[in-house]
Design a protein around this motif. Structure first.
Motif, PDB file in Angstrom:
ATOM      1  N   GLU A   1       0.825  -1.208   0.000  1.00 18.68           N
ATOM      2  CA  GLU A   1       0.000   0.000   0.000  1.00 18.68           C
ATOM      3  C   GLU A   1       0.859   1.258   0.000  1.00 18.68           C
ATOM      4  OE1 GLU A   1      -3.439   0.316  -0.221  1.00 18.68           O
ATOM      5  OE2 GLU A   1      -3.137  -1.769  -0.816  1.00 18.68           O
TER       6      GLU A   1
ATOM      7  N   HIS B   1       1.010   4.210  -3.069  1.00 12.76           N
ATOM      8  CA  HIS B   1       0.421   5.542  -2.879  1.00 12.76           C
ATOM      9  C   HIS B   1       1.408   6.693  -2.750  1.00 12.76           C
ATOM     10  CE1 HIS B   1      -3.724   4.221  -2.680  1.00 12.76           C
ATOM     11  NE2 HIS B   1      -3.395   3.274  -1.819  1.00 12.76           N
TER      12      HIS B   1
ATOM     13  N   ARG C   1       0.401  -0.692  -8.344  1.00 11.20           N
ATOM     14  CA  ARG C   1      -0.016  -1.702  -7.369  1.00 11.20           C
ATOM     15  C   ARG C   1       0.444  -3.095  -7.794  1.00 11.20           C
ATOM     16  NH1 ARG C   1      -3.302  -2.009  -3.209  1.00 11.20           N
ATOM     17  NH2 ARG C   1      -4.111   0.106  -3.535  1.00 11.20           N
TER      18      ARG C   1
ATOM     19  N   ALA D   1      -1.483   5.339   4.222  1.00  6.65           N
ATOM     20  CA  ALA D   1      -0.698   4.146   3.911  1.00  6.65           C
ATOM     21  C   ALA D   1       0.618   4.145   4.671  1.00  6.65           C
ATOM     22  CB  ALA D   1      -0.440   4.059   2.406  1.00  6.65           C
TER      23      ALA D   1
END
Length: 314
Positions: free
Chosen positions: A21, A25, A58, A111
């Motif tokens: 994560e 981000h 991701r 995150a």
């Protein structure tokens, strides 16, 4: 079957998920994201060779974490380095420049906070590998900064080359001022854009080695003559004795102008060859300015061709 000490040295699966994560981000554009990972993994070419940066951030992050987990004992130091580096992040410049920057920064902070929470729970692993992990992270930061610096140089070089083909002299002049401003900002020279004072127009200003410089930049067909340098000298002298000047002329300087300022000068000069040497990274801009200023102080001459610096004949 593992004993308690073995289990303490294993990273919790949830911490790996938090790493995915975090990686996903902290950047919006894939260019800076890839640059960051290449820097962090610079000593593990076998990992980089297995990463495909084509898919989404991701997907790439998940792929990387799977590789790290599959051989945890081998990659524990670099895994910890990634976790610590991201957990320490407080600003996200690549996100703030985007249209929805506030939303993106909020997601990034959430995150990072989650990863920070898991690194706090993994203190047994962290303590054992923290010293090496910090060395990895610092080395990666230096490599990333170096690559980003080189990339910025290349982008500025392409802008400079495009200026040579510009047909409108006025637009080229305006673009040239912006180019100079960005180049000087890259070297932390605190450039100021053009500004007006009573009875005069100043193309810009910057600071270097505690000195304040006023800047004049011209891209003319003709060489700059004595008249233009005399006006520039007068402008500098009105600013005070601690002010110096840099005159930039893409068309060079006439011989009579250089002759007048070959014994005493309050300014130094640059031309197109100087810019190409800097943009080709044959010499740093700050080193070039330092050599030119030293030459002016020692000889009184405003002009030092970059070729003389390279040949040692200055």
């Amino acid at each position: 079957m593992h004993d308690d000490s073995d289990r303490r040295k294993t990273i919790n699966p949830s911490a790996y998920l938090a790493l995915v994560e975090g990686l996903t981000h902290i950047f919006w554009n894939k260019g800076p994201y890839e640059l960051y990972l290449r820097a962090m993994l610079r000593d593990h070419s076998e990992l980089l060779s297995r990463l495909d940066f084509g898919p989404t951030k991701r997907e790439v992050s998940g792929q990387l974490v799977n590789l790290l987990r599959a051989n945890e004992s081998r990659y524990l130091d670099v895994t910890v380095a990634l976790m610590l580096d991201i957990a320490a992040m407080e600003s996200f410049p690549n996100l703030t420049s985007q249209a929805d920057g506030d939303v993106m920064v909020s997601k990034a902070k959430a995150a990072v906070e989650e990863l920070r929470r898991w690194t706090a729970k993994q203190q047994a692993v962290i303590r054992e590998h923290e010293a090496h992990a910090r060395v990895i992270a610092q080395s990666a930061k230096e490599a990333q900064d170096g690559r980003a610096f080189a990339q910025s140089h290349e982008e500025l070089k392409q802008r400079f080359l495009l200026l040579h083909g510009a047909g409108d002299p006025h637009k080229r002049g305006t673009a040239f001022e912006g180019f100079i401003n960005d180049l000087f900002a890259l070297y932390d020279l605190e450039p100021r854009a053009a500004y007006s004072l009573a009875h005069e127009q100043i193309d810009g200003a910057f600071s270097f080695n505690t000195d304040h410089y006023v800047l004049e930049a011209k891209w003319w067909k003709e060489a700059i003559g004595r008249r233009e340098l005399d006006v520039f000298k007068a402008n500098i002298e009105r600013k005070g004795k601690n002010t110096l000047g840099l005159y930039v002329s893409m068309s060079g300087y006439s011989s009579d102008a250089l002759a007048v300022y070959s014994y005493s000068t309050p300014f130094i000069t640059m031309d197109g060859l100087d810019f190409m040497a800097v943009l080709d990274q044959r010499i740093r801009l700050d080193d070039l300015l330092d050599r030119k200023k030293r030459h002016a102080s020692q000889t009184g001459h405003c002009y030092l061709p970059v070729a003389q610096i390279f040949t040692g004949s200055e």
